[in-house]
Design a protein around this motif. Structure first.
Motif, short mmCIF file in Angstrom:
data_model
loop_
_atom_site.label_atom_id
_atom_site.label_comp_id
_atom_site.label_asym_id
_atom_site.label_seq_id
_atom_site.Cartn_x
_atom_site.Cartn_y
_atom_site.Cartn_z
N HIS A 1 43.98 40.92 47.57
CA HIS A 1 45.05 40.15 46.89
C HIS A 1 46.15 41.08 46.49
CE1 HIS A 1 43.19 36.17 46.67
NE2 HIS A 1 42.05 37.10 46.55
N PHE B 1 36.72 33.85 34.64
CA PHE B 1 37.90 33.50 35.65
C PHE B 1 39.31 33.10 35.14
CE2 PHE B 1 39.95 31.35 39.39
CZ PHE B 1 39.68 32.32 40.31
N PHE C 1 41.07 35.81 33.57
CA PHE C 1 41.25 36.87 34.66
C PHE C 1 42.66 36.19 35.40
CE2 PHE C 1 41.17 36.63 39.54
CZ PHE C 1 41.65 37.88 39.61
N LEU C 2 42.70 34.90 35.67
CA LEU C 2 44.14 34.66 36.25
C LEU C 2 45.24 34.86 35.39
CD1 LEU C 2 42.99 31.16 38.36
CD2 LEU C 2 43.64 33.24 39.32
N ALA D 1 43.92 30.47 48.32
CA ALA D 1 42.98 31.29 47.10
C ALA D 1 43.25 30.32 45.77
CB ALA D 1 43.49 32.58 46.94
N GLY D 2 43.14 30.93 44.61
CA GLY D 2 43.18 30.15 43.39
C GLY D 2 42.01 29.56 42.81
N GLU E 1 32.85 30.73 45.76
CA GLU E 1 32.93 32.10 44.84
C GLU E 1 32.23 31.48 43.71
OE1 GLU E 1 36.95 33.25 44.12
OE2 GLU E 1 35.95 35.09 42.87
N SER F 1 33.83 42.37 42.65
CA SER F 1 34.17 41.26 42.23
C SER F 1 33.35 40.10 41.58
CB SER F 1 35.39 40.49 43.24
OG SER F 1 35.71 39.32 42.73
N ASP G 1 38.98 42.63 46.89
CA ASP G 1 39.58 41.49 46.08
C ASP G 1 40.53 41.57 45.26
OD1 ASP G 1 39.67 38.69 45.72
OD2 ASP G 1 37.81 38.56 44.30
N ASP G 2 40.40 42.32 43.80
CA ASP G 2 41.32 42.70 43.22
C ASP G 2 41.04 43.79 42.40
OD1 ASP G 2 43.20 39.91 43.19
OD2 ASP G 2 41.23 39.25 42.69
N1 ADE Z 1 43.42 35.09 43.29
C1 ADE Z 1 43.27 36.26 42.92
N2 ADE Z 1 41.92 36.71 43.05
C2 ADE Z 1 41.28 35.64 43.56
C3 ADE Z 1 39.76 35.16 43.40
N3 ADE Z 1 38.96 36.37 43.45
N4 ADE Z 1 39.55 34.06 43.60
C4 ADE Z 1 40.27 33.16 43.85
N5 ADE Z 1 41.54 33.28 43.72
C5 ADE Z 1 42.06 34.60 43.50
#
Ligand code: ADE
Ligand code: ZN
Length: 326
Positions: free
Chosen positions: A10, A45, A48-49, A158-159, A189, A237, A267-268
């Motif tokens: 992302h 999570f 994190f968001l 995503a999300g 996930e 992740s 991922d991030d």
């Molecule tokens: N948006 C950013 N990272 C994400 C992740 N790991 N899962 C779902 N949405 C996301």
């Protein structure tokens, strides 16, 4: 060091804490609730968001975004990557006051600059955020189809997986499929194997973001293998978010042994203290993969890439030459 490719990152989640602090200073915001001692602060999570959304809001101009993709791709190339596909989010652009077209074009400019410097190829996947809502995801699909940027080649979702069902998003992905865009959705996930099955039933993607909790159902693992669906695995992740307690318990090796097509992704990266290089290192150390096997993972990623045939052939030829040299 095997050549690498990434299909699942992302772009807003690739900004380092130092860069986010610099952006916060630029826009007069206090980053201290979300960044401490040079690291992002979150504990699950949802938090994190929150940190992710705070940081994303600090990228507001075309120049901010062009620098972000240029920086991410340049460091990826330094780690031996030849290709990247990253998620872009028109919802974040709109929130930051930028049009989706200006946002995508600016990120594309970063791709062009990074390619000129390092030779890395990249494409963008317009991504709907499921907790923003069904209409916003359909709007993202319409944007992906009509934006006219040749570097936009796919639609993603995503999300927060815990919100909404895949049947809500059928129309958005039909818009993308009809236009010939590649399709990938996050599933399996945060939620169990059932969401992976629902994604396959309702959306029919060629790739699944994560998908790792399919391991809970052997029939589903067999279906993924039989149908050739590619899993965008992100072990760093998953362990950071406690989807699995340790690398020893991560299902990457089991999925691979069952014949599923698996890839490695960051991922991030700074949120999870990872990088694409670290993901390959994890696979080497914890999953016992040889450099030859890792090059095979890179080949799987290139074969599954949402990229034109000529570019794909050139990338595969590059991997072939690297394979012969060892
Ligand atoms: N948006 C950013 N990272 C994400 C992740 N790991 N899962 C779902 N949405 C996301
Ligand atoms: Zn993701």
């Amino acid at each position: 060091m095997p050549l690498k490719a990434e299909l699942h990152c992302h772009i807003e989640g690739a900004a380092s804490p130092e860069l986010v602090i610099r952006q916060a200073t630029k826009y007069g915001r206090d980053a201290s609730p979300f960044i401490r001692d040079g690291a992002f602060v979150w504990h699950d999570f949802t938090s994190f968001l929150a940190a992710y959304d705070f940081s994303a809001d600090l990228f507001r101009t075309e120049d901010d975004y062009a620098r972000l993709s240029e920086h991410y791709l340049t460091s990826l190339a330094r780690d031996g990557a030849v290709y990247s596909e990253f998620f872009i989010s028109p919802d974040h652009a709109l929130k930051a006051g930028l049009s989706p077209a200006a946002y995508a074009d600016a990120l594309g400019e970063g791709i062009v600059r990074a390619r000129a410097k390092t030779g890395i190829e990249a494409r963008m996947i317009v991504t709907g955020v499921r907790h923003v809502g069904i209409e916003a995801v359909e709007q993202a699909a319409r944007f992906a189809v009509k934006c006219g940027n040749p570097l936009v080649t796919g639609l993603g979702l995503a999300g927060d997986e815990r919100i909404g069902g895949f049947d809500d998003f059928v129309r958005a992905f039909e818009i993308a499929r009809e236009a010939g865009l590649g399709i990938t959705v996050h599933a399996g996930e945060l939620t169990g194997w059932q969401t992976v099955a629902a994604a396959l039933d309702h959306i029919r993607p060629s790739r699944i973001g994560h998908g790792v909790r399919a391991i809970e159902n052997p029939d589903l693992v067999k279906r993924i293998a039989d149908e050739g669906v590619v899993l965008e695995c992100c072990p760093g992740s998953n362990v950071a978010l406690a989807v699995f307690p340790s690398f020893a318990e991560h299902p990457f090796p089991a999925l691979m042994a069952a014949g599923c097509k698996v890839t490695l992704n960051s991922d991030d990266p700074p949120y999870f203290h990872t990088s694409l290089k670290r993901e390959y290192d994890i696979a080497s150390v914890h999953f016992g993969m040889s450099d030859k096997a890792l090059l095979g993972v890179t080949r799987t990623a290139i074969e599954a890439a949402f990229v034109d045939r000529k570019t794909k052939q050139a990338l595969l030829a590059k991997l072939g030459r690297a394979g012969q040299r060892r």
